[in-house]
Scaffold this motif. Structure first.
Motif, short mmCIF file in Angstrom:
data_model
loop_
_atom_site.label_atom_id
_atom_site.label_comp_id
_atom_site.label_asym_id
_atom_site.label_seq_id
_atom_site.Cartn_x
_atom_site.Cartn_y
_atom_site.Cartn_z
N MET A 73 47.63 31.62 0.54
CA MET A 73 48.34 31.58 1.81
C MET A 73 47.62 32.46 2.84
SD MET A 73 52.29 31.71 0.44
CE MET A 73 53.03 30.97 1.90
N ARG A 74 47.66 32.02 4.11
CA ARG A 74 46.98 32.74 5.19
C ARG A 74 48.02 33.13 6.24
NH1 ARG A 74 43.63 30.45 8.28
NH2 ARG A 74 41.97 32.00 8.33
N PRO A 75 48.60 34.32 6.12
CA PRO A 75 49.65 34.73 7.06
C PRO A 75 49.15 34.71 8.51
CG PRO A 75 49.56 36.23 5.19
CD PRO A 75 48.36 35.35 5.10
N LEU A 76 49.96 34.12 9.37
CA LEU A 76 49.67 34.18 10.80
C LEU A 76 49.92 35.59 11.32
CD1 LEU A 76 48.92 32.46 13.32
CD2 LEU A 76 51.38 32.09 13.65
N ASN A 77 50.94 36.23 10.77
CA ASN A 77 51.25 37.62 11.08
C ASN A 77 50.40 38.50 10.17
OD1 ASN A 77 52.37 40.19 11.17
ND2 ASN A 77 54.48 39.46 11.35
N TYR A 131 40.68 36.56 4.20
CA TYR A 131 41.75 37.18 3.43
C TYR A 131 41.22 37.54 2.05
CZ TYR A 131 44.94 35.46 7.03
OH TYR A 131 45.56 35.21 8.22
N SER A 132 41.58 38.74 1.60
CA SER A 132 41.17 39.19 0.28
C SER A 132 42.03 38.56 -0.80
CB SER A 132 41.29 40.72 0.19
OG SER A 132 40.48 41.34 1.15
N ASP A 133 41.49 38.49 -1.99
CA ASP A 133 42.24 37.95 -3.12
C ASP A 133 42.99 39.07 -3.85
OD1 ASP A 133 41.52 35.29 -2.72
OD2 ASP A 133 39.63 35.57 -3.79
N ASN A 134 43.60 39.94 -3.07
CA ASN A 134 44.43 41.00 -3.63
C ASN A 134 45.58 41.28 -2.65
OD1 ASN A 134 43.30 42.58 -1.54
ND2 ASN A 134 41.72 43.40 -2.89
N TRP A 135 46.18 42.45 -2.73
CA TRP A 135 47.36 42.74 -1.92
C TRP A 135 47.07 42.76 -0.43
CZ3 TRP A 135 48.42 46.90 1.35
CH2 TRP A 135 47.52 47.95 1.34
N LEU A 136 45.82 42.98 -0.04
CA LEU A 136 45.48 43.06 1.37
C LEU A 136 45.70 41.72 2.10
CD1 LEU A 136 42.26 45.27 1.13
CD2 LEU A 136 44.51 45.95 2.00
N ARG A 137 45.84 40.64 1.37
CA ARG A 137 46.15 39.35 1.99
C ARG A 137 47.43 39.46 2.83
NH1 ARG A 137 44.87 34.10 1.25
NH2 ARG A 137 43.40 34.72 -0.39
N PHE A 138 48.39 40.27 2.39
CA PHE A 138 49.65 40.42 3.10
C PHE A 138 49.80 41.81 3.73
CE2 PHE A 138 50.48 36.79 0.42
CZ PHE A 138 51.24 35.98 1.24
#
Length: 388
Positions: A236-240, A259-266
């Protein structure tokens, strides 16, 4: 037993007849003594290191927090636990990942916390958003009704509480439902009233759900530190999204939004990390003293049993079995009791009467809530609640 780890918050106000009994702990646990030194250490680190503080925070403190969360929930990957000042920020970041030009169908219940309820009501003003709410009562049939609807329609998002905030009742078989969810449905569990209160094992659903909770309630570390677990292989790619999401690439930005494949994605943006220090200090304290979630839960169950015994003997006109929203104490209840007083005026009156007897509790409209914590004496009989 555990009261020794807390300062003397429990003294009665001037003029009160007895010692303070804090029964609003489902809303805000008192902080253990070790949190004072932790806050002061955060101040010293931030004042001394200034911008250099981000190194130890991101390289040491956050991984330590993620590790203890992963251990407490039995999660396989600690680096898939995102953090933010509150769960609403994390959930809205997830909501922002859905294509705004496509229909968004959401399945939830009529018993979710105010922030999510309000957000959904606002989203429903958009023509492409459709929300279906399953009535939480009767609790005995909730699991069947929710699961049937989940598979009947094509929902992009399902959202439900593990423990309902207004009653303390546990959603029956919620983890089992999540384990069998449709592949294309994102499934969020609000675990705030379960985290660090009831033992929770997410090992079988870690790759299927987002689980949110935080430090404000049962951990006793205060506001400002929440988390959301992320399923493995999430794309998923958050807009926010905020600049912390690029923390690993700040010096080599490509101009594209990756986006990273870890917690930094969100991840979001700058926040105050004093609560992170407090939370880690509490985990260290509990580890040293051998205090586990299982022991905490058993301690509270014993307290709730003593409360019910006193209640049954008291013949109180409001606080009695007929008004108690009650499902299954051993298997299906959180760490507070809720009484339906039928009218807000009655719940307010009872709350005021309890406060006059140095018992602190809270209410939500006609619902009066009474919580339990490990800083209640092990032989507390709760007569203070019922004596008029």
């Amino acid at each position: 037993m555990y009261k020794k780890f807390y300062r003397e918050f429990l003294q009665a106000p001037s003029g009160s007849p007895s010692s303070m009994l804090h029964m609003a702990c489902h809303s805000h646990h008192y902080w253990p003594d070790v949190t004072l030194d932790a806050v002061q250490q955060y101040w010293r680190d931030a004042a001394l290191l200034a911008d250099e503080k981000w190194g130890p925070i991101f390289e040491e403190k956050i991984p330590s927090w993620q590790a203890v969360i992963a251990k407490s929930l039995n999660l396989p990957r600690a680096d898939l636990i995102a953090i933010a000042p509150n769960t609403h920020e994390l959930v809205y970041r997830l909501l922002s990942s859905f294509d705004p030009n496509k229909p968004l169908r959401i399945l939830t219940t009529d018993g979710e916390f105010y922030s999510f309820t309000r957000q959904l009501q606002r989203l429903e003003e958009l023509p492409q958003v459709e929300v279906t709410r399953i009535a939480k009562e009767p609790f005995a049939t909730l699991a069947e009704r929710f699961e049937t609807e989940l598979h009947r329609n094509e929902y992009q998002l399902a959202y439900a509480s593990l423990v309902f905030f207004d009653s303390g009742v546990v959603f029956p078989q919620l983890l089992d439902i999540a384990a069998q969810k449709p592949q294309d449905t994102q499934f969020v569990i609000d675990g705030y009233h379960g985290f660090f209160a009831r033992p929770i094992n997410l090992s079988t659903v870690a790759d299927k759900i987002f689980f949110t909770a935080g430090s404000y309630k049962y951990l006793g570390a205060g506001e400002g530190l929440c988390f959301m677990t992320i399923p493995e292989n999430c794309t998923m790619r958050p807009l926010n999204t905020g600049w912390f999401a690029e923390m690993a690439e700040l010096e080599n930005r490509s101009g594209k939004v990756g986006y990273s494949d870890n917690w930094l994605r969100f991840a979001g943006a700058t926040m105050d990390y004093s609560t992170l220090y407090k939370a880690l200090a509490i985990f260290d304290l509990f580890h040293r003293e051998g205090i586990t979630i299982e022991k905490i839960h058993r301690y509270v169950l014993d307290a709730q049993t003593r409360f019910l015994d006193s209640m049954d003997k008291s013949d109180h006109p409001i606080l009695n079995r007929s008004n108690l929203i009650y499902h299954d104490l051993e298997q299906g209840h959180g760490h507070f009791f809720t009484f339906d007083c039928s009218q807000p005026e009655i719940s307010q009156r009872v709350q005021e009467e309890l406060k006059a007897r140095a018992v602190l509790c809270d209410r939500r409209q006609q619902f009066l809530r009474l919580g339990f914590a490990i800083y209640h004496d092990k032989d507390e009989t709760y007569q203070q609640v019922f004596n008029s």
